[in-house]
Scaffold this active site. Structure first.
Site, PDB file in Angstrom:
ATOM      1  N   LYS A  77       0.815  -1.229   0.000  1.00 27.48           N
ATOM      2  CA  LYS A  77       0.000   0.000   0.000  1.00 27.48           C
ATOM      3  C   LYS A  77       0.846   1.276   0.000  1.00 27.48           C
ATOM      4  O   LYS A  77       0.411   2.310  -0.478  1.00 27.48           O
ATOM      5  CB  LYS A  77      -0.972  -0.001   1.186  1.00 27.48           C
ATOM      6  CG  LYS A  77      -2.116  -0.996   0.998  1.00 27.48           C
ATOM      7  CD  LYS A  77      -3.164  -0.890   2.080  1.00 27.48           C
ATOM      8  CE  LYS A  77      -4.251  -1.938   1.851  1.00 27.48           C
ATOM      9  NZ  LYS A  77      -5.353  -1.844   2.806  1.00 27.48           N
ATOM     10  N   VAL A 115      -3.133  -0.304   8.493  1.00 31.10           N
ATOM     11  CA  VAL A 115      -4.494   0.231   8.384  1.00 31.10           C
ATOM     12  C   VAL A 115      -4.719   1.430   9.326  1.00 31.10           C
ATOM     13  O   VAL A 115      -5.670   2.206   9.150  1.00 31.10           O
ATOM     14  CB  VAL A 115      -5.530  -0.899   8.637  1.00 31.10           C
ATOM     15  CG1 VAL A 115      -5.612  -1.269  10.104  1.00 31.10           C
ATOM     16  CG2 VAL A 115      -6.897  -0.545   8.098  1.00 31.10           C
TER      17      VAL A 115
HETATM   18  P1  ATR Z   1       3.045  -3.725   9.722  1.00 36.92           P
HETATM   19  O1  ATR Z   1       3.519  -3.585  11.151  1.00 36.92           O
HETATM   20  O2  ATR Z   1       4.081  -4.334   8.817  1.00 36.92           O
HETATM   21  O3  ATR Z   1       2.428  -2.490   9.169  1.00 36.92           O
HETATM   22  P2  ATR Z   1       0.426  -4.730   9.996  1.00 36.92           P
HETATM   23  O4  ATR Z   1      -0.140  -6.104   9.853  1.00 36.92           O
HETATM   24  O5  ATR Z   1      -0.154  -3.652   9.204  1.00 36.92           O
HETATM   25  O6  ATR Z   1       1.956  -4.863   9.732  1.00 36.92           O
HETATM   26  O7  ATR Z   1       0.379  -4.288  11.525  1.00 36.92           O
HETATM   27  C1  ATR Z   1       0.412  -5.170  12.515  1.00 36.92           C
HETATM   28  C2  ATR Z   1      -0.041  -4.455  13.790  1.00 36.92           C
HETATM   29  O8  ATR Z   1      -0.405  -5.451  14.731  1.00 36.92           O
HETATM   30  C3  ATR Z   1       1.057  -3.636  14.432  1.00 36.92           C
HETATM   31  O9  ATR Z   1       0.485  -2.560  15.111  1.00 36.92           O
HETATM   32  C4  ATR Z   1       1.672  -4.652  15.391  1.00 36.92           C
HETATM   33  O10 ATR Z   1       2.354  -4.096  16.482  1.00 36.92           O
HETATM   34  P3  ATR Z   1       3.931  -3.792  16.382  1.00 36.92           P
HETATM   35  O11 ATR Z   1       4.037  -2.507  15.637  1.00 36.92           O
HETATM   36  O12 ATR Z   1       4.377  -3.671  17.793  1.00 36.92           O
HETATM   37  O13 ATR Z   1       4.538  -4.949  15.663  1.00 36.92           O
HETATM   38  C5  ATR Z   1       0.437  -5.333  15.874  1.00 36.92           C
HETATM   39  N1  ATR Z   1       0.714  -6.668  16.406  1.00 36.92           N
HETATM   40  C6  ATR Z   1       0.951  -7.794  15.717  1.00 36.92           C
HETATM   41  N2  ATR Z   1       1.161  -8.828  16.550  1.00 36.92           N
HETATM   42  C7  ATR Z   1       1.064  -8.331  17.809  1.00 36.92           C
HETATM   43  C8  ATR Z   1       1.179  -8.895  19.124  1.00 36.92           C
HETATM   44  N3  ATR Z   1       1.459 -10.193  19.296  1.00 36.92           N
HETATM   45  N4  ATR Z   1       0.987  -8.089  20.181  1.00 36.92           N
HETATM   46  C9  ATR Z   1       0.705  -6.780  20.012  1.00 36.92           C
HETATM   47  N5  ATR Z   1       0.591  -6.181  18.804  1.00 36.92           N
HETATM   48  C10 ATR Z   1       0.763  -6.941  17.717  1.00 36.92           C
END
Ligand code: ATR
Length: 270
Positions: A65, A129
């Site tokens: 995106k 998002v």
């Molecule tokens: P990206 O981080 O590459 O943009 P995304 O799928 O758009 O990927 O975002 C994932 C979101 O879920 C992030 O806010 C991520 O938190 P981090 O920035 O700390 O990685 C959150 N997320 C994913 N797994 C998580 C977990 N186990 N606990 C808390 N937050 C989580």
């Protein structure tokens, strides 16, 4: 026959082709919509096919995106502000990037009969998002937008763009009118956000951007505590509808039939 596609990686689980092709049939549009798995180095050539009119519209999903932006001639206000593009098309011989996640979220709120004027909203997550949701909320006259992310730095980066937001520590919670799960936690059925959600109060809104599963643990917990749960299904449908409207100058129906079909497709695909 016009050609449309959704690009991403992975792309297997997308429901966009099913939805757009269904609307083509319903509206007698001679077109096809396909999914296309790409790698970053394919983006430039793939998007250039819009200019050559070999492809007439592209939807963009994770993880492209943002990375499609250098290959576009212009961005709409929504795409520029969120630095996130999910819809590409040709206008006046220019390749335009737009973001219908913003309008999709907005419409999902209106269709759920929720009025967020003067309400306090907490967003969990600062991933792909999140900027779309923040931007949509800034246009809804909410009283306060609070953001919390496990990796605080990512929340702070968003505050550089959206100065009005307030950041709290991951795990911190108090009274809010709406909590939005914008993390990917919940995509697996057993995923759980370890928050004491009873601190939020009752009769509040628990909104999850995830639509598969239709009811995440976050929504289940919210409901059990006496709150109203909304999943990401409407946001998904309306972001697709807004792209469809741009490409075909036609508003497809969102009725019981298509909502029911979406549930069936979800069962088949996942
Ligand atoms: P990206 O981080 O590459 O943009 P995304 O799928 O758009 O990927 O975002 C994932 C979101 O879920 C992030 O806010 C991520 O938190 P981090 O920035 O700390 O990685 C959150 N997320 C994913 N797994 C998580 C977990 N186990 N606990 C808390 N937050 C989580």
């Amino acid at each position: 026959m016009k050609k449309f596609s959704v690009i991403g990686n992975p792309i297997d689980h997308t429901l966009s082709p099913k939805l757009h092709n269904y609307w083509f049939k319903k509206n007698n549009i001679d077109a096809i919509y396909e999914k296309q798995k790409l790698v970053e180095s394919d983006l430039k050539n793939y998007i250039f096919q819009i200019k050559k009119k070999k492809i007439h519209g592209i939807n963009v999903t994770v993880p492209f995106k943002k990375s499609v932006i250098p290959f576009l001639d212009e961005l709409t206000e929504e795409a520029r502000k969120t630095q996130s593009v999910n819809t590409i098309y040709l206008e006046d011989n220019k390749i335009l990037g737009h973001n219908t996640d913003v309008g999709g979220f907005e419409t999902s709120i209106h269709k759920s009969n929720i009025n967020l004027t003067n309400k306090k909203v907490l967003i969990l997550g600062a991933g792909g998002v999140a900027p779309s949701i923040i931007y949509a909320l800034t246009k809804m006259n909410v009283s306060k937008i609070t953001l919390s992310n496990r990796t605080k730095e990512k929340a702070e980066n968003l505050k550089n763009i959206f100065k009005e937001i307030n950041i709290i520590e991951w795990g911190e919670l108090s009274k809010f009118d709406m909590i939005i799960n914008a993390t990917s936690l919940g995509l697996n059925k057993e995923d759980k956000l370890n928050f004491n959600f009873s601190l939020v109060g009752k009769n509040k809104f628990f909104y999850d951007v995830i639509y598969n599963p239709l009811e995440t643990n976050f929504l289940k917990t919210g409901k059990n505590l006496g709150n109203i749960a909304i999943n990401g299904k409407l946001m998904f449908i309306y972001q697709a509808l807004l792209a469809f409207q741009i490409w075909h100058k036609l508003k497809p129906d969102v009725d019981e039939e298509v909502l029911g079909l979406l549930d069936q497709w979800l069962e088949l695909v996942f």
